[in-house]
Design a protein around this motif. Structure first.
Motif, PDB file in Angstrom:
ATOM      1  N   GLU A   1       0.824  -1.216   0.000  1.00 21.87           N
ATOM      2  CA  GLU A   1       0.000   0.000   0.000  1.00 21.87           C
ATOM      3  C   GLU A   1       0.854   1.259   0.000  1.00 21.87           C
ATOM      4  OE1 GLU A   1      -2.719   2.454   3.205  1.00 21.87           O
ATOM      5  OE2 GLU A   1      -2.976   0.277   3.139  1.00 21.87           O
ATOM      6  N   SER A   2       0.394   2.273  -0.721  1.00 21.91           N
ATOM      7  CA  SER A   2       1.008   3.597  -0.672  1.00 21.91           C
ATOM      8  C   SER A   2      -0.098   4.642  -0.764  1.00 21.91           C
ATOM      9  CB  SER A   2       2.017   3.782  -1.810  1.00 21.91           C
ATOM     10  OG  SER A   2       1.389   3.611  -3.072  1.00 21.91           O
ATOM     11  N   LEU A   3       0.161   5.809  -0.213  1.00 23.26           N
ATOM     12  CA  LEU A   3      -0.829   6.881  -0.210  1.00 23.26           C
ATOM     13  C   LEU A   3      -0.744   7.685  -1.504  1.00 23.26           C
ATOM     14  CD1 LEU A   3      -2.976   8.531   1.410  1.00 23.26           C
ATOM     15  CD2 LEU A   3      -1.074   9.957   2.203  1.00 23.26           C
ATOM     16  N   VAL A   4      -1.873   7.872  -2.152  1.00 28.00           N
ATOM     17  CA  VAL A   4      -1.944   8.699  -3.360  1.00 28.00           C
ATOM     18  C   VAL A   4      -2.232  10.135  -2.968  1.00 28.00           C
ATOM     19  CG1 VAL A   4      -3.142   9.104  -5.542  1.00 28.00           C
ATOM     20  CG2 VAL A   4      -2.699   6.767  -4.767  1.00 28.00           C
ATOM     21  N   ILE A   5      -3.280  10.343  -2.194  1.00 25.31           N
ATOM     22  CA  ILE A   5      -3.629  11.682  -1.736  1.00 25.31           C
ATOM     23  C   ILE A   5      -4.581  11.588  -0.545  1.00 25.31           C
ATOM     24  CG2 ILE A   5      -5.592  11.910  -3.307  1.00 25.31           C
ATOM     25  CD1 ILE A   5      -4.845  14.915  -3.558  1.00 25.31           C
ATOM     26  N   LYS A   6      -4.437  12.527   0.342  1.00 29.53           N
ATOM     27  CA  LYS A   6      -5.351  12.692   1.477  1.00 29.53           C
ATOM     28  C   LYS A   6      -5.836  14.129   1.423  1.00 29.53           C
ATOM     29  CE  LYS A   6      -5.605  12.336   6.537  1.00 29.53           C
ATOM     30  NZ  LYS A   6      -6.616  11.255   6.612  1.00 29.53           N
ATOM     31  N   ASP A   7      -7.164  14.329   1.368  1.00 30.34           N
ATOM     32  CA  ASP A   7      -7.700  15.670   1.203  1.00 30.34           C
ATOM     33  C   ASP A   7      -9.115  15.709   1.771  1.00 30.34           C
ATOM     34  OD1 ASP A   7      -9.028  17.998  -0.132  1.00 30.34           O
ATOM     35  OD2 ASP A   7      -7.083  18.177  -1.121  1.00 30.34           O
ATOM     36  N   LYS A   8      -9.385  16.699   2.576  1.00 33.81           N
ATOM     37  CA  LYS A   8     -10.693  16.798   3.226  1.00 33.81           C
ATOM     38  C   LYS A   8     -11.828  17.020   2.226  1.00 33.81           C
ATOM     39  CE  LYS A   8     -10.158  21.746   4.227  1.00 33.81           C
ATOM     40  NZ  LYS A   8     -10.102  22.765   5.309  1.00 33.81           N
ATOM     41  N   ARG A   9     -11.490  17.400   0.999  1.00 30.30           N
ATOM     42  CA  ARG A   9     -12.522  17.593  -0.018  1.00 30.30           C
ATOM     43  C   ARG A   9     -13.022  16.276  -0.607  1.00 30.30           C
ATOM     44  NH1 ARG A   9      -9.346  21.725  -3.828  1.00 30.30           N
ATOM     45  NH2 ARG A   9      -7.622  20.404  -3.087  1.00 30.30           N
ATOM     46  N   LEU A  10     -12.324  15.195  -0.351  1.00 26.38           N
ATOM     47  CA  LEU A  10     -12.703  13.898  -0.909  1.00 26.38           C
ATOM     48  C   LEU A  10     -13.789  13.262  -0.041  1.00 26.38           C
ATOM     49  CD1 LEU A  10      -9.216  12.507  -1.987  1.00 26.38           C
ATOM     50  CD2 LEU A  10     -10.900  13.791  -3.334  1.00 26.38           C
ATOM     51  N   LEU A  11     -14.969  13.856  -0.064  1.00 23.44           N
ATOM     52  CA  LEU A  11     -16.088  13.414   0.751  1.00 23.44           C
ATOM     53  C   LEU A  11     -16.865  12.330   0.021  1.00 23.44           C
ATOM     54  CD1 LEU A  11     -17.214  16.923   2.037  1.00 23.44           C
ATOM     55  CD2 LEU A  11     -16.094  15.118   3.359  1.00 23.44           C
TER      56      LEU A  11
ATOM     57  N   GLY B   1      -3.643   9.894 -18.187  1.00 23.19           N
ATOM     58  CA  GLY B   1      -2.991   9.623 -16.909  1.00 23.19           C
ATOM     59  C   GLY B   1      -3.595  10.333 -15.725  1.00 23.19           C
ATOM     60  N   TYR B   2      -4.864  10.729 -15.842  1.00 23.66           N
ATOM     61  CA  TYR B   2      -5.563  11.361 -14.720  1.00 23.66           C
ATOM     62  C   TYR B   2      -6.488  10.358 -14.043  1.00 23.66           C
ATOM     63  CZ  TYR B   2      -4.171  16.139 -15.947  1.00 23.66           C
ATOM     64  OH  TYR B   2      -3.461  17.286 -16.194  1.00 23.66           O
ATOM     65  N   LEU B   3      -6.532  10.451 -12.719  1.00 19.71           N
ATOM     66  CA  LEU B   3      -7.502   9.715 -11.929  1.00 19.71           C
ATOM     67  C   LEU B   3      -8.689  10.632 -11.670  1.00 19.71           C
ATOM     68  CD1 LEU B   3      -8.097   7.090 -10.245  1.00 19.71           C
ATOM     69  CD2 LEU B   3      -7.194   8.350  -8.273  1.00 19.71           C
ATOM     70  N   TRP B   4      -9.869  10.225 -12.131  1.00 19.79           N
ATOM     71  CA  TRP B   4     -11.084  11.016 -11.948  1.00 19.79           C
ATOM     72  C   TRP B   4     -11.772  10.565 -10.670  1.00 19.79           C
ATOM     73  CZ3 TRP B   4     -13.537  14.423 -15.750  1.00 19.79           C
ATOM     74  CH2 TRP B   4     -12.690  14.719 -16.833  1.00 19.79           C
ATOM     75  N   ILE B   5     -12.199  11.549  -9.870  1.00 22.28           N
ATOM     76  CA  ILE B   5     -12.717  11.262  -8.531  1.00 22.28           C
ATOM     77  C   ILE B   5     -14.051  11.971  -8.316  1.00 22.28           C
ATOM     78  CG2 ILE B   5     -12.177  11.248  -6.066  1.00 22.28           C
ATOM     79  CD1 ILE B   5      -9.220  11.848  -6.894  1.00 22.28           C
ATOM     80  N   PRO B   6     -15.170  11.262  -8.456  1.00 25.64           N
ATOM     81  CA  PRO B   6     -16.464  11.887  -8.140  1.00 25.64           C
ATOM     82  C   PRO B   6     -16.696  11.863  -6.629  1.00 25.64           C
ATOM     83  CG  PRO B   6     -16.800   9.646  -8.906  1.00 25.64           C
ATOM     84  CD  PRO B   6     -15.309   9.886  -8.964  1.00 25.64           C
ATOM     85  N   THR B   7     -16.960  13.006  -6.046  1.00 23.57           N
ATOM     86  CA  THR B   7     -17.243  13.063  -4.614  1.00 23.57           C
ATOM     87  C   THR B   7     -18.730  13.359  -4.447  1.00 23.57           C
ATOM     88  OG1 THR B   7     -16.665  15.422  -4.496  1.00 23.57           O
ATOM     89  CG2 THR B   7     -14.919  13.834  -4.070  1.00 23.57           C
ATOM     90  N   GLY B   8     -19.457  12.406  -3.888  1.00 22.35           N
ATOM     91  CA  GLY B   8     -20.905  12.519  -3.836  1.00 22.35           C
ATOM     92  C   GLY B   8     -21.505  12.724  -2.461  1.00 22.35           C
ATOM     93  N   GLN B   9     -20.656  12.630  -1.403  1.00 24.56           N
ATOM     94  CA  GLN B   9     -21.139  12.831  -0.035  1.00 24.56           C
ATOM     95  C   GLN B   9     -22.312  11.898   0.291  1.00 24.56           C
ATOM     96  OE1 GLN B   9     -21.613  17.048   1.079  1.00 24.56           O
ATOM     97  NE2 GLN B   9     -20.520  17.620  -0.792  1.00 24.56           N
ATOM     98  N   LEU B  10     -22.283  10.680  -0.222  1.00 28.45           N
ATOM     99  CA  LEU B  10     -23.416   9.774  -0.040  1.00 28.45           C
ATOM    100  C   LEU B  10     -23.737   9.519   1.432  1.00 28.45           C
ATOM    101  CD1 LEU B  10     -22.949   9.282  -3.104  1.00 28.45           C
ATOM    102  CD2 LEU B  10     -23.586   6.900  -2.685  1.00 28.45           C
ATOM    103  N   ASN B  11     -22.710   9.472   2.276  1.00 24.66           N
ATOM    104  CA  ASN B  11     -22.958   9.216   3.689  1.00 24.66           C
ATOM    105  C   ASN B  11     -23.685  10.352   4.382  1.00 24.66           C
ATOM    106  OD1 ASN B  11     -20.300  10.568   3.221  1.00 24.66           O
ATOM    107  ND2 ASN B  11     -20.309  10.731   5.452  1.00 24.66           N
ATOM    108  N   ARG B  12     -23.736  11.529   3.724  1.00 22.95           N
ATOM    109  CA  ARG B  12     -24.414  12.689   4.301  1.00 22.95           C
ATOM    110  C   ARG B  12     -25.875  12.816   3.867  1.00 22.95           C
ATOM    111  NH1 ARG B  12     -20.180  17.818   4.312  1.00 22.95           N
ATOM    112  NH2 ARG B  12     -18.541  16.846   5.579  1.00 22.95           N
ATOM    113  N   LEU B  13     -26.338  11.901   3.012  1.00 24.61           N
ATOM    114  CA  LEU B  13     -27.730  11.938   2.585  1.00 24.61           C
ATOM    115  C   LEU B  13     -28.658  11.698   3.769  1.00 24.61           C
ATOM    116  CD1 LEU B  13     -27.485   9.921  -0.754  1.00 24.61           C
ATOM    117  CD2 LEU B  13     -28.089  12.341  -0.541  1.00 24.61           C
ATOM    118  N   ALA B  14     -29.881  12.178   3.641  1.00 28.23           N
ATOM    119  CA  ALA B  14     -30.854  12.076   4.728  1.00 28.23           C
ATOM    120  C   ALA B  14     -31.060  10.631   5.177  1.00 28.23           C
ATOM    121  CB  ALA B  14     -32.182  12.691   4.291  1.00 28.23           C
ATOM    122  N   ALA B  15     -30.960   9.679   4.211  1.00 27.03           N
ATOM    123  CA  ALA B  15     -31.178   8.269   4.527  1.00 27.03           C
ATOM    124  C   ALA B  15     -30.199   7.751   5.570  1.00 27.03           C
ATOM    125  CB  ALA B  15     -31.058   7.440   3.255  1.00 27.03           C
ATOM    126  N   PHE B  16     -29.065   8.424   5.712  1.00 26.21           N
ATOM    127  CA  PHE B  16     -28.046   7.989   6.667  1.00 26.21           C
ATOM    128  C   PHE B  16     -27.798   9.023   7.767  1.00 26.21           C
ATOM    129  CE2 PHE B  16     -26.803   6.515   2.323  1.00 26.21           C
ATOM    130  CZ  PHE B  16     -27.284   5.226   2.450  1.00 26.21           C
TER     131      PHE B  16
END
Length: 356
Positions: A295-305, A316-331
């Motif tokens: 294991e190695s760390l790629v990035i740590k960032d508080k915006r990656l919710l 050569g780009y890694l695309w990262i959709p941040t959807g905040q799914l855990n913050r939905l009302a259902a959870f």
């Protein structure tokens, strides 16, 4: 110079790599997936976990506007309407050999059972002509609480995960015939709590959330299928055994290996060298796991919710959709804590994509 180089790994871990993240799209609808074509087109997926109206699949235009894809008709299903040529509720998209493949769960909202008819299906779209290429009904492979989560394709075989009724599904792309394997096995069953932003995820009834067989990847040589429940760990099995219709369930289960103890995961991707990228939704970071299991760390960032389904493009780009799914009302006890807009980022990792 010696001090600068010795501090670099520490600076990256502490978040000084934040500037590497490039914002490429935003939305006021929660998304969980992104995929890009070789000519730069961007497609996104809106899972509508809590039901409701709005797009299921969209294309992001150069000006940032998102339009329904392939058209509005496929994206305007309402309860009670025909489900055959409309998206009920999608959960995964990816481009393979010029075709956009979409998983339609057929469920009006998360936790509900698939509707009858062809609500539960795979849809393939030719992105050059923007026309439907193939529809593969999956109802015959479903159980009452089936939730088809994700897919990967290798040659003529489609591999699917069932996150509702723990199993993998092996599907012939040409005939549409398939079968369920590894049902209710430890490798497909989520037995660990899912943690996000330091908290155990719970549903509206305050039960711990369980998402069974979820992420999956195929090794560059096609030998291994890696798969896991959302909370980990990551398992693998040789595709020669998965593809063998005559192997017994017991013998197949004996071929499954524990590969890596992954954290609570939103999404994964694999590059042409066999490195697997895993989003840790609890620590808001992305790690890389080598084919040897290091294991190695790629990035740590508080915006990656809740970084969800990852994608590696031709540049050569890694695309990262941040959807905040855990913050939905259902959870969140019925009250959404999602901070709109949600964002898709990309990060230069200088990796080559895996083209199956």
């Amino acid at each position: 110079m010696k001090i600068t180089f010795s501090l670099l790994p520490l600076l990256l871990i502490c978040g000084f790599a934040n500037a590497q993240l490039q914002q490429v799209a935003t939305s006021n609808l929660v998304w969980n997936g992104v995929t890009t074509s070789s000519d730069g087109r961007i497609f996104v997926n809106f899972p509508k976990i809590e039901g409701g109206k709005g797009m299921s699949v969209g294309e992001v235009l150069k000006d940032g506007k998102i339009i329904p894809y392939p058209n509005e008709d496929w994206n305007n299903w309402q309860p009670g309407e025909d489900v055959n040529e409309k998206f009920v509720r999608t959960n995964s998209i990816r481009i393979v050999n010029g075709q956009l493949w979409i998983v339609d769960t057929g469920t009006p909202s998360m936790g509900q059972n698939p509707l009858s008819g062809n609500a539960l299906k795979l849809v393939s779209i030719n992105i050059k002509t923007n026309t439907i290429q193939q529809i593969i009904p999956l109802t015959g492979l479903a159980k009452p609480s089936t939730f088809i989560d994700d897919l990967r394709i290798s040659r003529n075989i489609i591999y699917l995960t069932d996150a509702g009724e723990p199993a993998l599904i092996i599907l012939d792309k040409t005939t549409g015939k398939g079968r369920r394997v590894l049902e209710n096995q430890p490798s497909t069953t989520d037995n660990l709590p899912i943690k996000a932003e330091g908290k155990i995820m719970k549903d509206e009834k305050r039960n711990e959330v369980r998402i069974h067989a979820d992420q999956l990847e195929i090794s560059p040589d096609g030998k291994w299928l890696y798969f896991q429940p959302a909370s980990g760990p990551l398992w693998r099995v040789e595709t020669q055994y998965l593809n063998d219709e005559n192997i017994s369930e017991k013998d197949l289960a004996s071929k499954v290996e524990l590969f890596y103890k992954t954290p609570s995961t939103g999404g994964t991707a694999i590059d042409a060298d066999g490195n697997i990228y895993v989003s840790d939704v609890n620590k808001s970071e992305i790690i890389k796991i080598s084919p040897e299991g290091k294991e190695s760390l790629v990035i740590k960032d508080k915006r990656l919710l809740w970084a969800d389904a990852l994608w590696i493009d031709d540049n050569g780009y890694l695309w990262i959709p941040t959807g905040q799914l855990n913050r939905l009302a259902a959870f969140q006890n019925g009250k959404s804590k999602v901070e709109l807009p949600v964002v898709i980022y990309k990060l230069k990792i200088n990796a080559k994509p895996l083209n199956n």
